[in-house]
Design a protein around this motif. Sequence first.
Motif, PDB file in Angstrom:
ATOM      1  N   UNK A   1       0.809  -1.222   0.000  1.00  0.00           N
ATOM      2  CA  UNK A   1       0.000   0.000   0.000  1.00  0.00           C
ATOM      3  C   UNK A   1       0.840   1.269   0.000  1.00  0.00           C
ATOM      4  N   UNK A   2       2.114   1.156   0.349  1.00  0.00           N
ATOM      5  CA  UNK A   2       2.991   2.325   0.395  1.00  0.00           C
ATOM      6  C   UNK A   2       3.702   2.583  -0.934  1.00  0.00           C
ATOM      7  N   UNK A   3       3.576   1.688  -1.889  1.00  0.00           N
ATOM      8  CA  UNK A   3       4.341   1.805  -3.137  1.00  0.00           C
ATOM      9  C   UNK A   3       3.989   3.073  -3.896  1.00  0.00           C
ATOM     10  N   UNK A   4       2.703   3.377  -3.995  1.00  0.00           N
ATOM     11  CA  UNK A   4       2.284   4.557  -4.751  1.00  0.00           C
ATOM     12  C   UNK A   4       2.854   5.842  -4.184  1.00  0.00           C
ATOM     13  N   UNK A   5       2.779   6.002  -2.873  1.00  0.00           N
ATOM     14  CA  UNK A   5       3.329   7.207  -2.240  1.00  0.00           C
ATOM     15  C   UNK A   5       4.842   7.266  -2.394  1.00  0.00           C
ATOM     16  N   UNK A   6       5.481   6.119  -2.282  1.00  0.00           N
ATOM     17  CA  UNK A   6       6.929   6.052  -2.457  1.00  0.00           C
ATOM     18  C   UNK A   6       7.332   6.556  -3.845  1.00  0.00           C
ATOM     19  N   UNK A   7       6.660   6.069  -4.868  1.00  0.00           N
ATOM     20  CA  UNK A   7       6.991   6.485  -6.233  1.00  0.00           C
ATOM     21  C   UNK A   7       6.660   7.950  -6.467  1.00  0.00           C
ATOM     22  N   UNK A   8       5.563   8.413  -5.889  1.00  0.00           N
ATOM     23  CA  UNK A   8       5.193   9.818  -6.063  1.00  0.00           C
ATOM     24  C   UNK A   8       6.250  10.739  -5.480  1.00  0.00           C
ATOM     25  N   UNK A   9       6.738  10.428  -4.291  1.00  0.00           N
ATOM     26  CA  UNK A   9       7.780  11.256  -3.688  1.00  0.00           C
ATOM     27  C   UNK A   9       9.043  11.232  -4.537  1.00  0.00           C
ATOM     28  N   UNK A  10       9.367  10.057  -5.063  1.00  0.00           N
ATOM     29  CA  UNK A  10      10.570   9.936  -5.873  1.00  0.00           C
ATOM     30  C   UNK A  10      10.475  10.799  -7.127  1.00  0.00           C
ATOM     31  N   UNK A  11       9.370  10.703  -7.851  1.00  0.00           N
ATOM     32  CA  UNK A  11       9.264  11.421  -9.119  1.00  0.00           C
ATOM     33  C   UNK A  11       9.004  12.912  -8.949  1.00  0.00           C
ATOM     34  N   UNK A  12       8.628  13.334  -7.750  1.00  0.00           N
ATOM     35  CA  UNK A  12       8.466  14.766  -7.494  1.00  0.00           C
ATOM     36  C   UNK A  12       9.790  15.442  -7.130  1.00  0.00           C
ATOM     37  N   UNK A  13      10.804  14.660  -6.821  1.00  0.00           N
ATOM     38  CA  UNK A  13      12.054  15.219  -6.319  1.00  0.00           C
ATOM     39  C   UNK A  13      12.933  15.724  -7.459  1.00  0.00           C
ATOM     40  N   UNK A  14      13.024  17.035  -7.606  1.00  0.00           N
ATOM     41  CA  UNK A  14      13.814  17.609  -8.694  1.00  0.00           C
ATOM     42  C   UNK A  14      15.317  17.520  -8.441  1.00  0.00           C
ATOM     43  N   UNK A  15      15.713  17.215  -7.228  1.00  0.00           N
ATOM     44  CA  UNK A  15      17.138  17.030  -6.974  1.00  0.00           C
ATOM     45  C   UNK A  15      17.636  15.711  -7.547  1.00  0.00           C
ATOM     46  N   UNK A  16      16.690  14.813  -7.852  1.00  0.00           N
ATOM     47  CA  UNK A  16      17.065  13.525  -8.418  1.00  0.00           C
ATOM     48  C   UNK A  16      16.617  13.380  -9.861  1.00  0.00           C
ATOM     49  N   UNK A  17      15.402  13.810 -10.130  1.00  0.00           N
ATOM     50  CA  UNK A  17      14.826  13.644 -11.465  1.00  0.00           C
ATOM     51  C   UNK A  17      14.251  14.985 -11.897  1.00  0.00           C
ATOM     52  N   UNK A  18      14.705  15.490 -13.001  1.00  0.00           N
ATOM     53  CA  UNK A  18      14.184  16.759 -13.504  1.00  0.00           C
ATOM     54  C   UNK A  18      13.363  16.499 -14.759  1.00  0.00           C
TER      55      UNK A  18
END
Length: 476
Positions: A108-125
């Motif tokens: 159940x935490x996978x969706x939130x985990x991925x959302x935080x990851x793809x929102x992070x501009x320090x890692x993914x622009x």
Amino acid sequence: MVLSPSVGTSAATRLAFRQGISAPCRGATVPRLASSSLTHDSVALARRLSARGISSKTSASAVTAAAAPASSVAACSRSLATVASSNTGSKPPTAVLLMNMGGPSTLNEVGDFLSRLFHDRELIQLPFQSRLAPLIAARRTPKIKDQYAKIGGGSPILRWTRTQGDAMATMLDELHPATAPHKAYIAFRYARPLTEEALDEMAKDGVTRAVAFTQYPQYSCSTTGSNLNELYREIQRRRKEGRPEADIRWSVIDRWPTHEGLVEAFTQRLRDTLETYPAEIRQTVPIMFSAHSLPMQIVSGRGDPYPAEVAATVAAVMARLGWSNPYRVTWQSQVGPSAWLGPQTSDTVKGWAKQGHKHAVAVPIAFTQDHIETLYELDIELVEEAEEHGMQLKRVESLNDHPLFLRALADIAAAHLQSVEGTKATSETSSVAVHPFAQGNCSTQMGLRCPGCTNAVCGEQKAFFKSGGAPLDAAA
């Protein structure tokens, strides 16, 4: 590291956690070091841990057991963000904040985990990132859920970090009594417990002194740097709100790629695997030291120190092995068509197979716990790929609860606290291995920004932690 097919793009994963929190193994023996100042105290402290019910080595059956169900994790009596400490009393603990990228503990935490990851501009622009990130995360979620389902329903990284933090805090109380009691807290970048949850727990405990301890031995702006930037932002937010925990005195353990205990733990794990081969071929088996790759834009363009620090760890391990086997540093988890560090681990397997090699050993040299990248990318994907090309691949067991690694964590923290606090060694701390990066509030290396860095937060964060958490005007 985080930009991984196993996290945000492709793959599917290992059958069941080969670990989990095991029952204490009271009769476990501690591996012997051939020549190390860690030997005597490692044995003594590991025995004391065992006597207190803290496992210094999981039993063989526990290593292959399936992970505990998610419900048992949720029912854990202590806070999600903390590791229980053996100390009680009115004195607030010295906090040791274990920082990592983390992983979803349940499906159940996978969706939130991925959302935080793809929102992070320090890692993914990304262009229009605030709009694209949730769309990408939603599209990836079903596939990534399936991957985590195949390794037992979630990542084991939280359980392993708790195990490591618990053992570290117990040993640290003995190694550095001047700052005892110590308590380990956990701050993950993309999964719970998040940085704000750890700081909430520290506030509840009345913490006034804290050490931010990266769980990545080799520094990268995309891992340790990202965690520290997030911690800095959260502290500044609380400072604006006038919250007392914003005034915690901080210092940072920002890298430890060549620490004696880390190197010896890796060496023993690798030696154990090599000894499974017949003596006549043992020293001919090539070794792949696999680490998460980075885009060349970060390495060559920005000047990230990560590749050099990974190479330093590898060289130290091979020196301890007496340079017994041929080896290469390889890189896993490339994403997208742009240029990344190479050679890729999977391409190395294919190339060696074509050259006639029938065996290979993979070492997860940049990971200190099992998680999706070891349990799937190496244990399933790479093993299957090797078999398809006529090779047998063995993966060296992760450090997890290796007693020398647990002692290394405590040694690193003790040497750091001695450096910052100016304390003298006692009879118990006299053999604490010197940590070359214990240079005050942070290492000298951390104060130097990457030549190509354009992120203003990095500069502010470095000044803040270098000053011990002083306000920006004081740090300036």
